[in-house]
Design a protein around this motif. Structure first.
Motif, PDB file in Angstrom:
ATOM      1  N   ASN A 202       0.826  -1.207   0.000  1.00 23.39           N
ATOM      2  CA  ASN A 202       0.000   0.000   0.000  1.00 23.39           C
ATOM      3  C   ASN A 202       0.860   1.256   0.000  1.00 23.39           C
ATOM      4  O   ASN A 202       0.568   2.221  -0.716  1.00 23.39           O
ATOM      5  N   GLN A 203       1.930   1.239   0.801  1.00 27.44           N
ATOM      6  CA  GLN A 203       2.826   2.397   0.832  1.00 27.44           C
ATOM      7  C   GLN A 203       3.556   2.529  -0.501  1.00 27.44           C
ATOM      8  O   GLN A 203       3.752   3.635  -1.010  1.00 27.44           O
ATOM      9  N   ALA A 204       3.948   1.393  -1.081  1.00 31.75           N
ATOM     10  CA  ALA A 204       4.615   1.434  -2.385  1.00 31.75           C
ATOM     11  C   ALA A 204       3.698   2.030  -3.442  1.00 31.75           C
ATOM     12  O   ALA A 204       4.136   2.834  -4.273  1.00 31.75           O
ATOM     13  N   ILE A 205       2.422   1.666  -3.425  1.00 37.32           N
ATOM     14  CA  ILE A 205       1.466   2.199  -4.402  1.00 37.32           C
ATOM     15  C   ILE A 205       1.351   3.714  -4.266  1.00 37.32           C
ATOM     16  O   ILE A 205       1.342   4.450  -5.269  1.00 37.32           O
ATOM     17  N   ARG A 206       1.301   4.212  -3.025  1.00 33.85           N
ATOM     18  CA  ARG A 206       1.203   5.670  -2.823  1.00 33.85           C
ATOM     19  C   ARG A 206       2.443   6.388  -3.350  1.00 33.85           C
ATOM     20  O   ARG A 206       2.332   7.417  -4.036  1.00 33.85           O
ATOM     21  N   GLU A 207       3.615   5.852  -3.035  1.00 34.67           N
ATOM     22  CA  GLU A 207       4.851   6.539  -3.430  1.00 34.67           C
ATOM     23  C   GLU A 207       5.074   6.474  -4.936  1.00 34.67           C
ATOM     24  O   GLU A 207       5.504   7.456  -5.553  1.00 34.67           O
ATOM     25  N   LEU A 208       4.789   5.328  -5.547  1.00 37.19           N
ATOM     26  CA  LEU A 208       4.979   5.198  -6.996  1.00 37.19           C
ATOM     27  C   LEU A 208       3.934   5.997  -7.772  1.00 37.19           C
ATOM     28  O   LEU A 208       4.230   6.536  -8.851  1.00 37.19           O
ATOM     29  N   SER A 209       2.730   6.091  -7.242  1.00 38.49           N
ATOM     30  CA  SER A 209       1.701   6.920  -7.891  1.00 38.49           C
ATOM     31  C   SER A 209       2.121   8.380  -7.892  1.00 38.49           C
ATOM     32  O   SER A 209       1.802   9.141  -8.827  1.00 38.49           O
ATOM     33  N   ASP A 210       2.861   8.778  -6.854  1.00 36.97           N
ATOM     34  CA  ASP A 210       3.331  10.169  -6.775  1.00 36.97           C
ATOM     35  C   ASP A 210       4.308  10.477  -7.903  1.00 36.97           C
ATOM     36  O   ASP A 210       4.379  11.618  -8.377  1.00 36.97           O
ATOM     37  N   VAL A 211       5.068   9.468  -8.343  1.00 39.48           N
ATOM     38  CA  VAL A 211       5.953   9.674  -9.497  1.00 39.48           C
ATOM     39  C   VAL A 211       5.114  10.056 -10.710  1.00 39.48           C
ATOM     40  O   VAL A 211       5.458  10.976 -11.468  1.00 39.48           O
ATOM     41  N   MET A 212       4.000   9.339 -10.918  1.00 34.59           N
ATOM     42  CA  MET A 212       3.172   9.584 -12.088  1.00 34.59           C
ATOM     43  C   MET A 212       2.471  10.940 -12.015  1.00 34.59           C
ATOM     44  O   MET A 212       2.266  11.604 -13.039  1.00 34.59           O
ATOM     45  N   LEU A 213       2.103  11.366 -10.801  1.00 36.59           N
ATOM     46  CA  LEU A 213       1.422  12.646 -10.656  1.00 36.59           C
ATOM     47  C   LEU A 213       2.371  13.819 -10.870  1.00 36.59           C
ATOM     48  O   LEU A 213       2.005  14.824 -11.495  1.00 36.59           O
ATOM     49  N   ARG A 214       3.592  13.677 -10.377  1.00 35.04           N
ATOM     50  CA  ARG A 214       4.536  14.806 -10.401  1.00 35.04           C
ATOM     51  C   ARG A 214       5.496  14.769 -11.586  1.00 35.04           C
ATOM     52  O   ARG A 214       5.961  15.823 -12.046  1.00 35.04           O
ATOM     53  N   PHE A 215       5.795  13.571 -12.078  1.00 35.74           N
ATOM     54  CA  PHE A 215       6.801  13.452 -13.145  1.00 35.74           C
ATOM     55  C   PHE A 215       6.308  12.501 -14.253  1.00 35.74           C
ATOM     56  O   PHE A 215       6.963  11.512 -14.560  1.00 35.74           O
ATOM     57  N   LYS A 217       6.313  12.541 -17.437  1.00 33.78           N
ATOM     58  CA  LYS A 217       7.140  12.417 -18.638  1.00 33.78           C
ATOM     59  C   LYS A 217       8.617  12.175 -18.318  1.00 33.78           C
ATOM     60  O   LYS A 217       9.456  12.174 -19.217  1.00 33.78           O
ATOM     61  N   ALA A 218       8.927  11.961 -17.063  1.00 35.66           N
ATOM     62  CA  ALA A 218      10.325  11.834 -16.660  1.00 35.66           C
ATOM     63  C   ALA A 218      10.893  10.475 -17.033  1.00 35.66           C
ATOM     64  O   ALA A 218      10.166   9.542 -17.399  1.00 35.66           O
ATOM     65  N   ASP A 219      12.218  10.360 -16.924  1.00 32.76           N
ATOM     66  CA  ASP A 219      12.888   9.118 -17.313  1.00 32.76           C
ATOM     67  C   ASP A 219      12.432   7.919 -16.486  1.00 32.76           C
ATOM     68  O   ASP A 219      12.380   6.794 -16.985  1.00 32.76           O
ATOM     69  N   LYS A 220      12.115   8.160 -15.219  1.00 32.90           N
ATOM     70  CA  LYS A 220      11.733   7.058 -14.339  1.00 32.90           C
ATOM     71  C   LYS A 220      10.253   6.703 -14.424  1.00 32.90           C
ATOM     72  O   LYS A 220       9.801   5.761 -13.763  1.00 32.90           O
ATOM     73  N   ALA A 221       9.497   7.407 -15.237  1.00 28.98           N
ATOM     74  CA  ALA A 221       8.060   7.145 -15.322  1.00 28.98           C
ATOM     75  C   ALA A 221       7.752   5.707 -15.770  1.00 28.98           C
ATOM     76  O   ALA A 221       6.915   5.034 -15.151  1.00 28.98           O
ATOM     77  N   PRO A 222       8.391   5.180 -16.844  1.00 29.10           N
ATOM     78  CA  PRO A 222       8.076   3.797 -17.238  1.00 29.10           C
ATOM     79  C   PRO A 222       8.414   2.778 -16.145  1.00 29.10           C
ATOM     80  O   PRO A 222       7.633   1.855 -15.886  1.00 29.10           O
ATOM     81  N   ALA A 223       9.566   2.940 -15.500  1.00 23.68           N
ATOM     82  CA  ALA A 223       9.948   2.008 -14.438  1.00 23.68           C
ATOM     83  C   ALA A 223       8.976   2.101 -13.270  1.00 23.68           C
ATOM     84  O   ALA A 223       8.627   1.084 -12.648  1.00 23.68           O
TER      85      ALA A 223
END
Length: 270
Positions: A202-215, A217-223
């Motif tokens: 659950n914590q991983a889902i929150r933190e990884l979703s934050d990548v998609m919200l904030r970045f 188009k960034a390089d780490k978005a696909p990963a």
């Protein structure tokens, strides 16, 4: 299986401590002996504990001395010896060690008749790196010749150690101080990766979703999307896992993660 062994010991102990066993007790012991032989042959159980118990009983019976009538303690002792002989036969047939601490005798040297030296011990195998460690190694290699904020480096080291709250504090602090850094998305990604590696989905889902919200188009978005799909699936939500994988394929079709996303979708029945 343990209960079965204890039944054998129980019969032998009663015979030993009473000093007088009945013919039916010995017959029962013989039947138990056959049963144990079959069970050992079928299941390959560990028998060191049983052998120690047989030694204890044998010592007790030796202290009791001669029998007091009927079937003698010596006869019961012989049955115990028969059981141990069967145990050793099974061990030999399975290639197990005969007894704790026993060492095999090396064959004699053909030239001098002396024992040949034992072969050298094999070199210890290096532990295989986990997927998280492999990703961290790749990240660190890419940054080897780049000046990196100490908080980011310390955060990665804490991720490697599985100390996610401490890693999150370091990496978040780095992100707040460097919001436009090329590594800002990396910092957020590694927070989520740490929690995923610790199965805190659950914590991983929150933190990884934050990548998609904030970045997005960034390089780490696909990963981040690929790992987010894993977090959903591992938490028991394959439906959302499929949606995230499809989003990855739609938005990053030429990324390295795209092929892996296709394989994961097939595994999920898509």
């Amino acid at each position: 299986m343990k209960t079965h062994f204890l039944r054998i010991i129980g019969v032998a102990v009663l015979a030993a401590l009473s000093g007088c066993a009945t013919r039916s007790s010995v017959d029962k012991l013989a039947k138990e002996q056959r049963d144990v032989r079959n069970l050992l042959a079928d299941q390959g159980v560990t028998i060191d504990g049983l052998k120690r118990r047989l030694d204890i009983i044998r010592n007790e019976m030796s202290e009791k001395g001669a029998a007091r009538g009927g079937v003698t303690s010596a006869q019961v002792l012989q049955k115990l010896n028969d059981i141990e002989a069967r145990i050793q036969t099974v061990e030999q047939s399975r290639g197990l060690a005969m007894a704790p601490g026993a060492a095999a005798t090396p064959p004699p040297d053909d030239a001098g008749g002396e024992a040949a030296p034992p072969p050298p011990a094999p070199a210890p195998q290096a532990r295989a790196a986990s997927p998280l460690e492999e990703s961290l190694n790749k990240e660190e290699a890419a940054l080897r010749d780049v000046h990196v904020d100490p908080d980011f480096k310390e955060g990665l080291a804490l991720v490697r150690q599985g100390q996610c709250p401490q890693a999150g504090a370091k990496l978040r602090d780095f992100g707040r101080r460097n919001p436009k850094s090329d590594l800002a998305d990396n910092a957020q990604y590694w927070i989520g990766a740490c929690y995923q590696s610790q199965r805190q989905y659950n914590q991983a889902i929150r933190e990884l979703s934050d990548v998609m919200l904030r970045f997005p188009k960034a390089d780490k978005a696909p990963a981040a999307l690929l790992m987010l799909a894993d977090a959903f699936n591992d938490s028991g939500d394959p439906i959302d896992a499929k949606l995230v994988l499809k989003k990855l394929l739609a938005e990053h079709p030429k990324s390295e993660e795209a092929e892996r996303a296709k394989s994961k979708l097939q595994a999920l029945g898509e």
